[in-house]
Scaffold this active site. Structure first.
Site, PDB file in Angstrom:
ATOM      1  N   HIS A 168     -26.955 -11.870 -16.445  1.00 51.34           N
ATOM      2  CA  HIS A 168     -27.430 -10.630 -15.843  1.00 51.34           C
ATOM      3  C   HIS A 168     -28.893 -10.790 -15.480  1.00 51.34           C
ATOM      4  O   HIS A 168     -29.705 -11.142 -16.328  1.00 51.34           O
ATOM      5  CB  HIS A 168     -27.221  -9.458 -16.801  1.00 51.34           C
ATOM      6  N   CYS A 205     -22.337  -6.590 -19.755  1.00 59.72           N
ATOM      7  CA  CYS A 205     -23.410  -5.946 -18.981  1.00 59.72           C
ATOM      8  C   CYS A 205     -24.128  -4.804 -19.698  1.00 59.72           C
ATOM      9  O   CYS A 205     -25.356  -4.827 -19.795  1.00 59.72           O
ATOM     10  CB  CYS A 205     -22.910  -5.460 -17.624  1.00 59.72           C
ATOM     11  N   LYS A 224     -20.064  -8.416  -2.834  1.00 62.11           N
ATOM     12  CA  LYS A 224     -20.236  -9.544  -3.755  1.00 62.11           C
ATOM     13  C   LYS A 224     -19.947 -10.839  -3.031  1.00 62.11           C
ATOM     14  O   LYS A 224     -19.417 -10.833  -1.917  1.00 62.11           O
ATOM     15  CB  LYS A 224     -19.299  -9.393  -4.956  1.00 62.11           C
ATOM     16  N   GLN A 268     -17.377 -15.839 -21.325  1.00 61.44           N
ATOM     17  CA  GLN A 268     -17.907 -16.178 -20.013  1.00 61.44           C
ATOM     18  C   GLN A 268     -19.274 -16.812 -20.152  1.00 61.44           C
ATOM     19  O   GLN A 268     -19.988 -16.527 -21.102  1.00 61.44           O
ATOM     20  CB  GLN A 268     -18.054 -14.912 -19.164  1.00 61.44           C
ATOM     21  N   HIS A 281     -25.001  -9.548 -11.440  1.00 63.51           N
ATOM     22  CA  HIS A 281     -24.111 -10.115 -12.458  1.00 63.51           C
ATOM     23  C   HIS A 281     -23.539 -11.421 -11.915  1.00 63.51           C
ATOM     24  O   HIS A 281     -23.135 -11.460 -10.766  1.00 63.51           O
ATOM     25  CB  HIS A 281     -22.872  -9.250 -12.719  1.00 63.51           C
ATOM     26  N   ARG A 303     -10.171  -8.246 -23.780  1.00 60.64           N
ATOM     27  CA  ARG A 303      -9.522  -7.419 -22.762  1.00 60.64           C
ATOM     28  C   ARG A 303      -8.054  -7.281 -23.103  1.00 60.64           C
ATOM     29  O   ARG A 303      -7.360  -8.271 -23.298  1.00 60.64           O
ATOM     30  CB  ARG A 303      -9.686  -8.057 -21.376  1.00 60.64           C
ATOM     31  N   ASP A 342     -21.922 -15.884 -18.902  1.00 59.44           N
ATOM     32  CA  ASP A 342     -22.267 -14.650 -18.213  1.00 59.44           C
ATOM     33  C   ASP A 342     -23.772 -14.535 -18.028  1.00 59.44           C
ATOM     34  O   ASP A 342     -24.544 -14.928 -18.892  1.00 59.44           O
ATOM     35  CB  ASP A 342     -21.773 -13.476 -19.071  1.00 59.44           C
TER      36      ASP A 342
HETATM   37 ZN   LIG Z   1     -21.965  -7.907 -15.867  1.00 62.78          ZN
END
Ligand SMILES: [Zn+2]
Ligand SMILES: [Zn+2]
Length: 612
Positions: free
Chosen positions: A340, A289, A419, A336, A465, A318, A338
């Site tokens: 945004h 992000c 969320k 991911q 996200h 992580r 991912d």
């Molecule tokens: Zn994010």
């Protein structure tokens, strides 16, 4: 900032909560009390942690003088059975905070003392007793121990008190309990079946990936595993492109200052790999992000530039505890799909709606039917009630606008915004949380994101996200177990195994291979000096969707004789026709050859299923 399962809730309330008041949950939580009584009977010095109901049973955490053995579990189970036979009533009582603390301290129940200390002043402190065993508990409970369903203790595992590795390590005993004997047996069969489907075993058998002690971070991807990965990635990128996304890529090594701005340094530092770099301190990125937001900030943005939809599929790191690592389900290096979205506030509902449609589209070729949960404000939260009202309302509007049924997860939101969590059931009926769609007003604030409005002023955008597969690693673990390695053709690492009957067919096999490769299909030729039956058996074991047998007649006619993994076969199919058919199925991402065999196996009776 999507922190998996890391929502901040009122810890004390959660520790006490017996779960929703579903009758099965009440029964399962009562079983946890009965188990605790049995454990105290065997180990009078045991200290008790917590004992909630979980989705298929219950557990209780104990601080014990020694490690539990399978014999202990058997002895505990016997003592639980005795309590059930005695039909002991559960009775409720209340104590003042001071009396509760005094009583628990006198019993040496330090963990319970800690829980009571954290309860808000004035909270009613209730206990439930059956027989001589009395436990701090909010309830409810079944009327008597005779009301428990059939159960079985499964195993014990290490669990840190409150999940914190700086706190004592307790022993958690898991049990499963169901309303009927039949459901219990079905569940025990599912557990056995899950072992057979273990993705680590299938990954090795199908030559997809392997784990090595040399890396505590991630699996090693073999050629066939990479082919599977790329097929998944291509599909995800196609869905994203249709949804108006563009791809970006951002660096893994980032200076601490960025993580300070994003808040990761104070909230997520323990889970980050960080190290000095000259005069600076740097961290490996746990999330994409903040860096996507830096890209947004490289130019002056106008209201017309929004929404900006950025996809970032780079590696994340992580620092999970070694004990928490579990095959592909929890790794330290992950990727991911991912996304945004940086948008105006008036675009949030439409953008969340788009996210939900993309989730459905992306899951479709796996046969998954996603379920949606709206996770609302937790006890510990940032922002006013008006903010939460509005934010929860936007997510609900997006769900309704997409025509989706959803359930509420009260208090399940992140501390900074609500969320939507997306769940699927796999072929064994196991529930997996997959995608999460999170709206965020905090990061735009922290990064001082701005755009120029139509009126010529400036305004702050909102960030959304989401990841749809979640991480590729975990998703591949899930689908490997779901399909038992029998992936549909569009995903299969090798879609076609060409099996020449004799050496004189090798040249033709090479031509067939070339034609398939040119059509974008994944193909191998089995040119070993083995008998045809052995080659077919091996291809079958490798779960290859189509085997193409080539003999004299095929060669003369420019034809092929396909055999599917599922048993169907044909002879003398013109090569062009075969290619067009297979390509059509792959491009349409059909569940073919019918992958429901995995599902049917799970749905049938245990006896029939065990033979599959
Ligand atoms: Zn994010
Ligand atoms: Zn209780």
């Amino acid at each position: 900032m999507v922190i998996d399962g890391d929502e901040i809730r009122s810890a004390a309330a959660e520790l006490l909560d017996a779960g929703a008041h579903d009758p099965l949950d009440t029964m399962r939580h009562s079983a946890a009390h009965v188990m605790a009584a049995a454990v105290l009977d065997l180990f009078p010095e045991a200290k008790l942690g917590i004992g909630p109901a979980i989705h298929d049973g219950f557990y209780y955490d104990f601080d014990l003088p020694r490690a539990l053995t399978p014999d202990d579990l058997a002895a505990i189970e016997v003592r639980m059975g005795e309590q059930v036979a005695a039909a002991l009533p559960f009775t409720r009582s209340e104590l003042s905070r001071d009396d509760a603390l005094a009583e628990l301290a006198a019993q040496g129940q330090d963990y319970k003392v800690e829980i009571v200390r954290e309860l808000p002043e004035g909270e009613v402190i209730s206990f439930y007793q059956h027989g001589t065993f009395k436990d701090l508990c909010r309830g409810p409970h079944v009327a008597t121990t005779a009301k428990l369903g059939p159960f079985k203790l499964l195993n014990s595992a290490a669990a840190y008190w409150r999940g914190d590795e700086k706190r004592p390590m307790l022993q958690r005993i898991y049990g499963t309990m169901w309303a009927t004997q039949e459901e219990l047996e079905q569940h025990l069969w599912r557990l056995e079946e899950a072992k057979r489907r273990d993705h680590r075993k299938i990954g090795r058998d199908l030559d997809l990936f392997s784990f090595h002690p040399e890396s505590p971070a991630a699996p090693f991807w073999h050629p066939r595993g990479m082919a599977l990965w790329r097929a998944l990635e291509a599909w995800s990128l196609k869905v994203r492109t249709e949804g108006g996304f563009v791809e970006v890529r951002t660096p893994a090594v980032v200076r601490k200052e960025l993580w300070e701005t994003s808040g990761h340094w104070s909230h997520f530092r323990e889970n980050m790999f960080a190290f000095p770099d000259g005069d600076h301190e740097v961290g490996l990125k746990p999330m994409n992000c903040p860096e996507s937001l830096l890209i947004f900030k490289t130019g002056l943005r106008s209201y017309r530039d929004l929404p900006m939809r950025l996809a970032d599929y780079s590696w994340l790191f992580r620092n999970e505890r070694t004990g928490a690592l579990a095959g592909m389900f929890r790794v330290r290096q992950l990727t991911q799909d991912d996304a945004h979205v940086i948008c105006r506030e008036d675009q949030v509902v439409d953008e969340v709606n788009l996210a939900l449609r993309l989730v459905q589209r992306q899951y479709e070729p796996f046969g998954f039917q996603p379920r949606f949960k709206l996770a609302t404000r937790p006890d510990k939260k940032l922002g006013s009630d008006e903010f939460w009202e509005m934010a929860e309302g936007m997510l609900a509007d997006a769900l309704k606008g997409a025509g989706l049924d959803y359930t509420l997860d009260p208090g399940g939101g992140a501390f900074y915004a609500p969320k939507i969590d997306v769940f699927i059931d796999d072929a064994l009926g196991r529930e997996w949380q997959m995608a999460t769609v999170q709206i965020d007003y905090q990061l735009p604030e922290r990064f001082e994101l701005e755009y120029r409005t139509a009126e010529g002023g400036t305004a702050r955008p909102v960030v959304i996200h989401y990841a749809i597969y979640g991480s590729f690693e975990r998703f591949i673990g899930v689908i490997t177990e779901h399909f038992v390695g029998a992936f549909p053709a569009w995903l299969a690492p090798v879609q076609v195994m060409v099996v020449p009957i004799a050496d004189r067919h090798l040249e033709y096999a090479g031509q067939v291979r070339e034609a398939l490769v040119a059509a974008g299909l994944r193909v191998e030729v089995d040119d070993r000096a083995e008998r045809m039956q052995a080659k077919l058996r091996d291809a079958q074991q490798q779960q290859i969707p189509v085997m193409l047998v080539l003999g004299d007649r095929d060669q003369e006619a420019g034809a092929v004789s396909p055999r599917l993994r599922t048993g169907e076969s044909a002879q003398g199919v013109p090569l062009d026709e075969f290619i067009a058919d297979l390509r059509g199925r792959v491009e349409a991402r059909e569940l073919w050859p019918y992958a429901a065999d995995a599902r049917e196996a799970a749905a049938t009776e245990p006896e029939a299923g065990a033979a599959v």
